[in-house]
Write a protein that holds these residues in place. Structure first.
Motif, short mmCIF file in Angstrom:
data_model
loop_
_atom_site.label_atom_id
_atom_site.label_comp_id
_atom_site.label_asym_id
_atom_site.label_seq_id
_atom_site.Cartn_x
_atom_site.Cartn_y
_atom_site.Cartn_z
N ASP A 142 -2.50 -0.07 -12.51
CA ASP A 142 -3.87 -0.52 -12.71
C ASP A 142 -3.82 -2.02 -13.00
OD1 ASP A 142 -5.20 2.00 -12.44
OD2 ASP A 142 -4.39 2.55 -14.41
N TYR A 143 -4.51 -2.78 -12.19
CA TYR A 143 -4.46 -4.23 -12.32
C TYR A 143 -5.85 -4.80 -12.05
CZ TYR A 143 -2.92 -9.04 -11.71
OH TYR A 143 -2.77 -10.39 -11.84
N ARG A 144 -6.37 -5.49 -13.04
CA ARG A 144 -7.68 -6.13 -12.95
C ARG A 144 -8.77 -5.17 -12.48
NH1 ARG A 144 -6.60 -12.38 -11.07
NH2 ARG A 144 -5.29 -12.87 -12.86
N GLY A 145 -8.74 -3.97 -13.04
CA GLY A 145 -9.79 -3.00 -12.76
C GLY A 145 -9.64 -2.20 -11.49
N THR A 146 -8.54 -2.37 -10.81
CA THR A 146 -8.30 -1.63 -9.56
C THR A 146 -7.00 -0.85 -9.69
OG1 THR A 146 -9.44 -3.32 -8.27
CG2 THR A 146 -7.96 -1.87 -7.06
N ARG A 147 -7.00 0.36 -9.17
CA ARG A 147 -5.78 1.16 -9.16
C ARG A 147 -5.08 0.99 -7.81
NH1 ARG A 147 -4.43 6.70 -11.99
NH2 ARG A 147 -4.13 5.11 -13.56
N TYR A 148 -3.79 0.70 -7.87
CA TYR A 148 -2.96 0.52 -6.68
C TYR A 148 -1.95 1.66 -6.61
CZ TYR A 148 -5.07 -4.06 -6.59
OH TYR A 148 -5.99 -5.07 -6.54
N TYR A 149 -1.77 2.19 -5.42
CA TYR A 149 -0.86 3.30 -5.19
C TYR A 149 0.34 2.79 -4.40
CZ TYR A 149 -4.90 5.97 -6.65
OH TYR A 149 -5.96 6.47 -7.36
N CYS A 186 4.19 3.30 -2.54
CA CYS A 186 4.82 4.33 -1.72
C CYS A 186 6.18 4.79 -2.23
CB CYS A 186 4.93 3.86 -0.27
SG CYS A 186 6.06 2.48 0.02
N CYS A 187 6.87 3.96 -3.02
CA CYS A 187 8.20 4.37 -3.46
C CYS A 187 8.65 3.56 -4.69
CB CYS A 187 9.20 4.20 -2.33
SG CYS A 187 9.48 2.48 -1.85
N ASP A 188 9.76 3.98 -5.26
CA ASP A 188 10.31 3.33 -6.45
C ASP A 188 10.66 1.86 -6.21
OD1 ASP A 188 10.13 5.61 -8.05
OD2 ASP A 188 12.13 6.29 -7.51
N ALA A 189 10.99 1.50 -5.00
CA ALA A 189 11.37 0.12 -4.71
C ALA A 189 10.16 -0.82 -4.76
CB ALA A 189 12.05 0.03 -3.35
N CYS A 190 8.98 -0.29 -4.49
CA CYS A 190 7.78 -1.13 -4.49
C CYS A 190 7.28 -1.43 -5.90
CB CYS A 190 6.68 -0.47 -3.67
SG CYS A 190 7.00 -0.50 -1.90
N ALA A 191 7.54 -0.54 -6.83
CA ALA A 191 7.02 -0.71 -8.19
C ALA A 191 7.47 -2.02 -8.84
CB ALA A 191 7.39 0.50 -9.05
N PRO A 192 8.78 -2.33 -8.88
CA PRO A 192 9.18 -3.59 -9.52
C PRO A 192 8.70 -4.82 -8.75
CG PRO A 192 11.11 -2.47 -8.63
CD PRO A 192 9.94 -1.53 -8.50
N PRO A 198 1.97 -9.15 -9.33
CA PRO A 198 0.81 -8.34 -8.94
C PRO A 198 -0.28 -9.13 -8.22
CG PRO A 198 0.87 -8.64 -11.32
CD PRO A 198 2.16 -9.17 -10.79
N ASP A 199 -0.44 -10.41 -8.55
CA ASP A 199 -1.46 -11.21 -7.86
C ASP A 199 -1.19 -11.31 -6.36
OD1 ASP A 199 -3.27 -11.88 -9.92
OD2 ASP A 199 -1.84 -13.34 -10.69
N ARG A 200 0.07 -11.41 -6.01
CA ARG A 200 0.44 -11.51 -4.59
C ARG A 200 0.00 -10.27 -3.83
NH1 ARG A 200 6.61 -11.57 -2.24
NH2 ARG A 200 6.03 -11.43 -0.06
N TYR A 201 0.26 -9.10 -4.41
CA TYR A 201 -0.03 -7.86 -3.70
C TYR A 201 -1.48 -7.42 -3.87
CZ TYR A 201 4.96 -7.93 -3.25
OH TYR A 201 6.25 -8.32 -2.94
N ALA A 202 -2.08 -7.74 -5.00
CA ALA A 202 -3.47 -7.36 -5.22
C ALA A 202 -4.39 -8.16 -4.28
CB ALA A 202 -3.86 -7.60 -6.66
N ALA A 203 -4.00 -9.37 -3.98
CA ALA A 203 -4.82 -10.23 -3.11
C ALA A 203 -4.63 -9.91 -1.63
CB ALA A 203 -4.47 -11.69 -3.35
#
Length: 70
Positions: free
Chosen positions: A43-50, A52-58, A64-69
């Protein structure tokens, strides 16, 4: 740790609200319930992001700004 090829099961149909796109691996579809069960949601800035795998989490956590945008 590497990226997994998560393809949606072809024998099941999913509604659009049950599926999301991983913000790190663009084009990779994620079943929201599976991501939540595996702890692959952020959950980042009011949006939930899903994710696909453990490698994407870190990667998402590190910038997070890079991927949220994206």
């Amino acid at each position: 740790m590497g990226h997994h090829n998560h393809e949606l099961p072809s024998d099941q149909e999913f509604n659009a609200d049950e599926v999301a796109e991983c913000p790190v691996m663009k084009g990779t579809q994620v079943i929201k319930a599976d991501a939540e069960e595996e702890g692959l949601v952020r959950d980042y800035r009011g949006t939930r992001y899903y994710l696909c795998c453990d490698a994407c989490a870190p990667m998402f956590d590190a910038d997070p700004d890079r991927y949220a945008a994206a």
